[in-house]
Write a protein that holds these residues in place. Structure first.
Motif, PDB file in Angstrom:
ATOM      1  N   PRO A 166       0.806  -1.228   0.000  1.00 40.50           N
ATOM      2  CA  PRO A 166       0.000   0.000   0.000  1.00 40.50           C
ATOM      3  C   PRO A 166       0.840   1.280   0.000  1.00 40.50           C
ATOM      4  CG  PRO A 166      -0.813  -1.553   1.644  1.00 40.50           C
ATOM      5  CD  PRO A 166       0.430  -2.150   1.080  1.00 40.50           C
ATOM      6  N   GLY A 167       2.029   1.200   0.613  1.00 36.49           N
ATOM      7  CA  GLY A 167       2.899   2.382   0.641  1.00 36.49           C
ATOM      8  C   GLY A 167       3.298   2.827  -0.752  1.00 36.49           C
ATOM      9  N   MET A 168       3.319   1.883  -1.685  1.00 35.26           N
ATOM     10  CA  MET A 168       3.725   2.202  -3.053  1.00 35.26           C
ATOM     11  C   MET A 168       2.679   3.034  -3.792  1.00 35.26           C
ATOM     12  SD  MET A 168       6.663   1.329  -4.115  1.00 35.26           S
ATOM     13  CE  MET A 168       7.593   1.541  -2.627  1.00 35.26           C
ATOM     14  N   TRP A 169       1.466   3.032  -3.245  1.00 30.94           N
ATOM     15  CA  TRP A 169       0.427   3.874  -3.838  1.00 30.94           C
ATOM     16  C   TRP A 169       0.825   5.343  -3.797  1.00 30.94           C
ATOM     17  CZ3 TRP A 169      -4.712   3.718  -5.625  1.00 30.94           C
ATOM     18  CH2 TRP A 169      -5.185   2.429  -5.890  1.00 30.94           C
ATOM     19  N   ILE A 170       1.532   5.690  -2.760  1.00 33.15           N
ATOM     20  CA  ILE A 170       1.727   7.127  -2.530  1.00 33.15           C
ATOM     21  C   ILE A 170       3.203   7.521  -2.392  1.00 33.15           C
ATOM     22  CG2 ILE A 170       1.429   6.962  -0.005  1.00 33.15           C
ATOM     23  CD1 ILE A 170      -0.320   9.514  -0.287  1.00 33.15           C
ATOM     24  N   HIS A 171       4.060   6.576  -1.995  1.00 38.83           N
ATOM     25  CA  HIS A 171       5.473   6.934  -1.773  1.00 38.83           C
ATOM     26  C   HIS A 171       6.181   7.384  -3.061  1.00 38.83           C
ATOM     27  CE1 HIS A 171       9.723   6.505  -1.036  1.00 38.83           C
ATOM     28  NE2 HIS A 171       9.787   5.318  -1.590  1.00 38.83           N
ATOM     29  N   PRO A 172       6.227   6.553  -4.116  1.00 42.02           N
ATOM     30  CA  PRO A 172       6.924   7.026  -5.327  1.00 42.02           C
ATOM     31  C   PRO A 172       6.260   8.265  -5.958  1.00 42.02           C
ATOM     32  CG  PRO A 172       6.568   4.659  -5.425  1.00 42.02           C
ATOM     33  CD  PRO A 172       5.749   5.168  -4.289  1.00 42.02           C
ATOM     34  N   PRO A 173       4.900   8.311  -6.017  1.00 46.38           N
ATOM     35  CA  PRO A 173       4.323   9.519  -6.607  1.00 46.38           C
ATOM     36  C   PRO A 173       4.706  10.791  -5.850  1.00 46.38           C
ATOM     37  CG  PRO A 173       2.645   7.827  -6.418  1.00 46.38           C
ATOM     38  CD  PRO A 173       3.859   7.305  -5.723  1.00 46.38           C
ATOM     39  N   LEU A 174       4.731  10.697  -4.522  1.00 48.37           N
ATOM     40  CA  LEU A 174       5.086  11.896  -3.760  1.00 48.37           C
ATOM     41  C   LEU A 174       6.550  12.266  -3.963  1.00 48.37           C
ATOM     42  CD1 LEU A 174       3.218  11.530  -0.343  1.00 48.37           C
ATOM     43  CD2 LEU A 174       2.720  13.091  -2.205  1.00 48.37           C
ATOM     44  N   LEU A 175       7.415  11.261  -3.974  1.00 50.64           N
ATOM     45  CA  LEU A 175       8.843  11.564  -4.177  1.00 50.64           C
ATOM     46  C   LEU A 175       9.071  12.214  -5.540  1.00 50.64           C
ATOM     47  CD1 LEU A 175      11.109   8.667  -2.879  1.00 50.64           C
ATOM     48  CD2 LEU A 175      10.718  10.914  -1.913  1.00 50.64           C
ATOM     49  N   MET A 176       8.492  11.595  -6.569  1.00 48.46           N
ATOM     50  CA  MET A 176       8.704  12.135  -7.923  1.00 48.46           C
ATOM     51  C   MET A 176       8.077  13.519  -8.046  1.00 48.46           C
ATOM     52  SD  MET A 176       8.391   8.871 -10.491  1.00 48.46           S
ATOM     53  CE  MET A 176       7.003   8.029  -9.773  1.00 48.46           C
ATOM     54  N   ALA A 177       6.877  13.677  -7.446  1.00 46.26           N
ATOM     55  CA  ALA A 177       6.218  14.986  -7.507  1.00 46.26           C
ATOM     56  C   ALA A 177       7.031  16.025  -6.741  1.00 46.26           C
ATOM     57  CB  ALA A 177       4.807  14.878  -6.928  1.00 46.26           C
ATOM     58  N   GLY A 178       7.583  15.622  -5.604  1.00 46.27           N
ATOM     59  CA  GLY A 178       8.386  16.555  -4.809  1.00 46.27           C
ATOM     60  C   GLY A 178       9.620  17.016  -5.571  1.00 46.27           C
ATOM     61  N   LEU A 179      10.302  16.069  -6.206  1.00 48.57           N
ATOM     62  CA  LEU A 179      11.499  16.433  -6.976  1.00 48.57           C
ATOM     63  C   LEU A 179      11.116  17.354  -8.142  1.00 48.57           C
ATOM     64  CD1 LEU A 179      13.461  13.036  -7.097  1.00 48.57           C
ATOM     65  CD2 LEU A 179      14.018  15.052  -5.759  1.00 48.57           C
ATOM     66  N   ALA A 180      10.013  17.014  -8.808  1.00 43.96           N
ATOM     67  CA  ALA A 180       9.579  17.852  -9.944  1.00 43.96           C
ATOM     68  C   ALA A 180       9.148  19.231  -9.463  1.00 43.96           C
ATOM     69  CB  ALA A 180       8.431  17.162 -10.685  1.00 43.96           C
ATOM     70  N   ALA A 181       8.502  19.271  -8.287  1.00 45.20           N
ATOM     71  CA  ALA A 181       7.938  20.533  -7.793  1.00 45.20           C
ATOM     72  C   ALA A 181       9.011  21.557  -7.451  1.00 45.20           C
ATOM     73  CB  ALA A 181       7.071  20.265  -6.561  1.00 45.20           C
ATOM     74  N   ILE A 182      10.226  21.114  -7.184  1.00 49.56           N
ATOM     75  CA  ILE A 182      11.311  22.072  -6.876  1.00 49.56           C
ATOM     76  C   ILE A 182      11.583  22.962  -8.084  1.00 49.56           C
ATOM     77  CG2 ILE A 182      13.789  22.211  -6.314  1.00 49.56           C
ATOM     78  CD1 ILE A 182      13.407  19.752  -4.556  1.00 49.56           C
ATOM     79  N   SER A 183      11.195  22.492  -9.264  1.00 51.06           N
ATOM     80  CA  SER A 183      11.364  23.312 -10.474  1.00 51.06           C
ATOM     81  C   SER A 183      10.580  24.627 -10.365  1.00 51.06           C
ATOM     82  CB  SER A 183      10.853  22.562 -11.706  1.00 51.06           C
ATOM     83  OG  SER A 183      11.470  21.317 -11.820  1.00 51.06           O
ATOM     84  N   VAL A 184       9.469  24.596  -9.630  1.00 49.83           N
ATOM     85  CA  VAL A 184       8.599  25.784  -9.612  1.00 49.83           C
ATOM     86  C   VAL A 184       9.253  26.966  -8.884  1.00 49.83           C
ATOM     87  CG1 VAL A 184       6.362  26.693  -8.876  1.00 49.83           C
ATOM     88  CG2 VAL A 184       6.509  24.418  -9.928  1.00 49.83           C
ATOM     89  N   PRO A 185       9.675  26.812  -7.609  1.00 49.21           N
ATOM     90  CA  PRO A 185      10.342  27.964  -6.978  1.00 49.21           C
ATOM     91  C   PRO A 185      11.612  28.366  -7.724  1.00 49.21           C
ATOM     92  CG  PRO A 185      10.534  25.996  -5.581  1.00 49.21           C
ATOM     93  CD  PRO A 185       9.546  25.682  -6.658  1.00 49.21           C
TER      94      PRO A 185
END
Lengths: 674, 130
Positions: A166-185
Motif C-alpha cells: 500500500p505504501g507504493m500507492w503514494i510513496h513514489p508519486p510523492l517523491l517524484m512529484a516533490g522532486l519535480a515541484a522544486i522546479s517551480v520555486p
C-alpha cells in the motif's frame, strides 16, 4: 490506445517547446499575442499529459499486452489495485507521471504568477516548459511507454513484488512529484533574475511553492521509510541507500531555503544566498532524477534501472550551468539591503542552520558519489555504508536540534544575552533534570541521554513561546485556547514552522529509540516451538500456504506472550515469485508507543521449521506519528495570511515630514491584543 | 478510435493556443495583465500598497513578539521606527503617483487598522501625538 498515447506525448513535446520559445520571443519582441499564446500552450500541456496518462491506464486495465511496458509490468493475475503502481513501476511510466505532475504544477504556477509577476512570468514559463519539454523528449525518444511488444504475448511478466504494498500507492508519486515541484520555486527565482527583477519580487511565490515542494518530498520520504520498515524485512527504515539519499538531499537544501527565505522577506538580506540554495536544491533534484532513472548505483529501490543515465546526467549538468550562469549574470544586483548587525541574531541563527543542513547534504552527496568516482577511476568497487553516514551526520543533526531550540527565541537584528538567558534557562534546567532522571532510571547510553534531553529542551522552548504569546493575548479576555489559535493565525509561517519542529522532535524521538536500544535475534522454530526475546515469548503455531500462478505465499501463525499472558497474534508473510526469482515479505508488527515487536520470516524450511528474525524496536511508533504532525505544520505554514487592505497614500505625503524623530514617533509598548 | 481522439486533441490544442492571434490586440493585452489572480501591473501604486501592507503585518508581528517578551523594549522601539520609516517611504513614493491628505494621521490609522485586522475590532494605537 497506444496511438493516442504516442500522439499525446509528441503533442506535449511540441506544445511545451512552443510555450518555452514563444514566451521568451514574445517578451523580447514585445509581441503580447505571442506571450499570451505561449502561456495558453503551457496550460494545454495539462490535458495533453493527462490524455497520455489515461491511454496508459486504459492499456493496463484492458491488459493490452501489445504494449511492451504493459507486458513488462503487469499480468492477468495482478491485483487491480496495483494498476496505479504498475503505471510508474518502470522508467517509461515514471517519466510520464513526472511530466504530468510537472505540467499541472507549471500550469498552476503560471496561472498564479501571471498577474503579480507579469514582467517575469514569460521567463518563468520558458524555464518550466523547457524542463517539461525535456521530459516529453526523453519519453518520446528513449523511454516510450507506448512502444509495441515485438512478439505476441498472452500474459505479462507481472509487477515487481516489492512494489505490491500500500505504501507504493503514494510513496513514489510523492517523491517524484516533490522532486519535480522544486522546479517551480527555481523557475520563479530564475525568471525574475533574467527579467532583471533582482529585489524581492519573487520571494512570496518561491517561498509558498518551495514549502509545498518540500512538504510533498518530505512526506514521500517518510512514507518510503514506512514502506521499507514493513516490506524490506531488515527491521530498519532508513539505510542511507543512494536512492533514499538523493531524495533526502534536495529536501535538506529546500529546508535551508525555506528558513533562509524568511530573512530575505523580513530583512531584505541573503538574496544571493537564497538563489544559491534554490540552485543547489534544483540541481540536486536533477541529480536525484539522474540516479533514479539512470541507474548508475545499486539500490534496493532500483526498480527502474535503465540506460538513460547519460541523458539525465547531461540534463543535470545543463541545469547546473544554467542555474549558476543566471546567478553570476545578476550577481552584482543581489546585494543585501543591510549587513548582519550582530552574531547573536535570528539572521545568524538561520545562517548557521543553513550551514548545518548543507553540511549534512554534502556529507550525504559525497557518500553517494564516492563509489561512482571510485568505480570510474579504477576497476574496484567501493561501498559507503551506514556507519559513515551515521558517524558524520549524527552530530550535525544533533547540533541542528540544539539550534532548533535556540534560534526561535533569538530576536531579529540582535538578541540580548539577558533575554536569551531568561528564555532558555527553564527549558535547559528541565532538560538537565530529565537527563538526570533518565540516568537514574538506568539508561546507560550517554549520547542517547543527551539527545533525549535536547528534545525535551527544544519542545519546552516551543511550548514556552506559545505559552507567553498566548498569555499576552489571554490577558485581553480570550480564553487560552482561542488565544493560542490567534497566536498561530497571526504568524502562520512561524508557528506552522514550530509545529513542523515538533514533528521533527517526534521523529528524532523514534530515531534515537530505535538506533540506541533495539534488540535483534534470529530463531529457528519447529511448529509448537517458542523463542524468548526480552520479556516476550513467541510461539510458532504453524503456517498456511497459498499457491498462485505468480507466487507461493506462506503465513506464519505466531502467538505472542508477555509474562506468560497471551497479548496477541502475528501473521508475518513470506512469498516467493519465481518469475522474478525474488522473495517479498510482510513483517508482523505489534506496535505500541513504547516499542514495536517486529517479526519477519526469513525462510520456511522443508521440515516444517520456520527461520524467523525478531526485533524489538523501541519508540518506532513515534516515527510514523511524526508524519501527520509534519503535514499539519506544513499546511499551517503555507496557508495564506489574510490580506491587509491599505488605503491609497495621500498626496501631501510628498511634502509632509511623516517620519519624526524616534523619540517622537515610537509608541509606548503596546502588544497586539485580541 | 485512439487516433481520432489524438487528432481531436491536437486540433483543440492548436485552437486554444492560436486564439490570441485572432483577437484584437487591446483585448489580448488586457488578457495578459489580467492573466492571474491578484493581477496588478508592477511598479504601480498597487505594488507599493502591497509592500506597505506587508510592513504593517511586520509591525503587528513585532508587537506580538514584544508582548510575549521575545523582543525587549529597546529593540522594539528601534525596529518599530525602522518599519515605520519604511512604511512612510513607501507612502511618499506612492503619493508621488497619486493625490490625497494628511499622511501622518493616515499612517497611524492604517497601523491601527492592521492591528484590528486580527480581531475585527479597533485597538488603541498608543500614540499620544497622533
Amino acid at each position: 490506445m497506444a496511438d493516442l498515447g504516442t500522439m499525446a506525448v509528441l503533442l506535449g513535446l511540441g506544445v511545451a517547446l512552443y510555450a518555452a520559445v514563444g514566451s521568451v520571443a514574445g517578451k523580447l519582441t514585445g509581441a503580447t499575442e505571442l506571450v499570451v499564446s505561449a502561456r495558453r500552450a503551457a496550460y494545454v500541456t495539462v490535458p495533453v499529459a493527462l490524455a497520455a496518462a489515461a491511454a496508459l491506464v486504459t492499456a493496463f486495465v484492458t491488459h493490452d499486452f501489445t504494449i511492451r511496458y504493459v507486458y513488462a509490468h503487469s499480468n492477468l493475475v495482478m491485483d487491480r489495485e496495483f494498476i496505479w503502481v504498475a503505471f510508474y513501476a518502470g522508467n517509461e511510466g515514471s517519466l510520464l507521471y513526472v511530466a504530468g505532475v510537472l505540467a499541472i504544477m507549471s500550469a498552476i504556477a503560471i496561472r498564479l504568477g501571471a498577474g503579480r509577476l507579469a514582467d517575469t512570468m514569460p521567463y518563468t514559463t520558458a524555464i518550466l516548459m523547457g524542463i517539461l519539454a525535456f521530459f516529453f523528449l526523453v519519453i518520446a525518444v528513449w523511454a516510450n511507454p507506448f512502444a509495441p511488444l515485438e512478439f505476441v504475448a498472452d500474459d505479462g511478466l507481472g509487477i515487481n513484488p516489492l512494489l505490491t504494498h500500500p505504501g507504493m500507492w503514494i510513496h513514489p508519486p510523492l517523491l517524484m512529484a516533490g522532486l519535480a515541484a522544486i522546479s517551480v520555486p527555481f523557475a520563479y527565482a530564475a525568471g525574475a533574475l533574467i527579467a532583471g527583477r533582482t529585489r524581492d519580487e519573487w520571494v512570496d511565490a518561491a517561498r509558498v511553492s518551495g514549502i509545498i515542494a518540500w512538504g510533498i518530498l518530505g512526506t514521500g520520504v517518510l512514507i518510503g521509510a514506512w514502506w521499507a520498515y514493513t516490506i524490506l524485512g531488515w527491521g530498519g527504515y532508513w539505510g542511507w541507500d543512494p536512492i533514499e539519499n538523493v531524495a533526502l538531499m534536495p529536501w535538506l537544501a529546500m529546508t535551508a531555503f525555506i528558513h533562509s527565505i524568511m530573512v530575505q522577506k523580513r530583512r531584505g538580506m541573503f538574496r544571493m544566498w537564497n538563489i544559491v540554495l534554490l540552485n543547489v536544491a534544483f540541481v540536486l533534484a536533477q541529480f536525484g532524477m539522474f540516479i533514479n532513472r539512470g541507474g548508475p548505483v545499486v539500490s534496493v529501490h532500483s526498480f527502474a534501472a535503465s540506460t538513460l543515465g547519460q541523458v539525465f546526467l547531461g540534463f543535470m549538468l545543463l541545469s547546473l550551468v544554467f542555474a549558476f550562469g543566471v546567478f553570476f549574470w545578476r550577481y552584482q544586483w543581489l546585494k543585501s539591503d543591510r549587513p548582519v548587525e550582530s552574531f547573536m541574531s535570528r539572521e545568524v541563527a538561520f545562517l548557521v542552520n543553513n550551514f548545518l543542513l548543507l553540511g549534512i547534504t554534502f556529507v550525504t552527496l559525497w557518500g553517494v558519489v564516492f563509489p561512482l568516482i571510485t568505480e570510474f577511476a579504477s576497476d574496484g568497487t567501493v561501498t559507503v555504508a551506514t556507519p559513515y553516514f551515521n558517524r558524520v551526520n549524527g552530530p550535525l543533526f544533533l547540533a541542528l536540534l540544539v539550534l532548533m531550540g535556540i534560534g526561535p527565541v533569538m530576536a531579529w537584528r540582535r538578541a540580548s544575552p539577558r533575554s536569551l538567558v531568561r528564555w532558555l534557562l527553564w527549558p535547559a534546567a528541565l532538560a538537565a533534570l530529565a537527563a538526570a532522571g533518565m540516568a537514574i532510571a538506568g539508561i546507560r547510553e550517554p549520547l542517547a541521554i543527551f539527545a533525549f534531553s535536547v528534545l525535551v529542551f527544544v519542545a519546552l522552548v516551543i511550548l514556552e513561546e506559545w505559552f507567553r504569546s498566548a498569555r499576552a493575548r489571554a490577558s485581553a479576555g480570550d480564553n487560552w485556547a482561542i488565544a493560542w489559535f490567534k497566536v498561530v493565525a497571526g504568524n502562520r509561517p512561524r508557528h506552522g514552522g514550530y509545529i513542523v519542529h515538533l514533528s521533527i522532535l517526534v521523529l528524532a524521538f523514534g530515531v534515537i529509540g530505535t538506533q540506541f536500544f533495539d534488540q535483534r535475534a534470529d530463531f529457528v522454530l519447529p511448529p509448537g516451538g517458542s523463542a524468548v526475546i526480552d520479556d516476550y515469548r513467541l510461539e510458532y503455531v504453524g503456517s498456511e500456504i497459498e499457491e498462485r500462478s505468480d507466487r507461493t505465499a506462506r503465513w506464519a501463525n505466531i502467538n505472542v506472550y508477555r509474562d506468560e499472558e497471551r497479548i496477541g497474534a502475528l501473521r508475518p508473510w513470506y512469498a516467493f515469485y519465481p518469475d522474478f526469482r525474488q522473495a517479498s515479505v510482510r513483517a508482523g508488527i505489534r506496535s505500541t508507543p513504547v516499542e514495536d515487536l517486529y517479526v519477519v520470516p526469513s525462510e520456511f524450511l522443508e521440515d516444517g521449521r520456520l527461520v524467523v528474525r525478531v526485533s524489538i524496536n523501541p519508540l518506532a511508533w513515534w516515527l510514523w506519528i511524526a508524519g501527520p504532525i509534519f503535514l499539519v505544520g506544513t499546511i499551517v505554514a503555507v496557508w495564506p495570511q489574510p490580506v491587509l487592505e491599505v488605503r491609497p497614500a495621500p498626496a501631501s505625503a510628498i511634502r509632509s515630514p511623516v517620519v519624526r524623530s524616534p523619540a517622537e514617533s515610537t509608541p509606548r509598548a503596546n502588544p497586539v491584543r485580541g | 478510435m485512439g487516433i481520432v481522439i489524438g487528432v481531436l486533441l491536437a486540433v483543440g490544442a492548436v485552437a486554444v493556443i492560436a486564439w490570441p492571434f485572432f483577437r484584437r490586440r487591446s483585448d489580448v493585452a488586457k488578457d495578459d495583465i489580467a492573466g492571474g489572480p491578484g493581477a496588478r501591473p508592477q511598479g504601480s501604486q498597487a505594488e507599493l500598497q502591497r509592500s506597505r501592507a506587508e510592513i504593517f503585518r511586520l509591525i503587528r508581528q513585532l508587537e506580538a513578539d514584544h508582548g510575549s517578551g521575545l523582543v525587549n523594549e529597546g529593540d522594539f522601539r528601534s525596529q518599530f521606527d525602522d518599519l515605520r520609516r519604511e512604511a512612510a517611504r513607501l507612502m511618499m513614493e506612492e503619493a508621488a503617483l497619486s493625490p490625497m491628505s494628511d499622511p501622518a494621521a493616515e499612517l497611524e490609522r492604517e497601523i491601527a487598522a492592521a492591528r484590528a485586522g486580527l480581531t475585527g475590532r479597533p485597538v488603541e494605537t498608543g500614540r499620544k501625538d497622533a
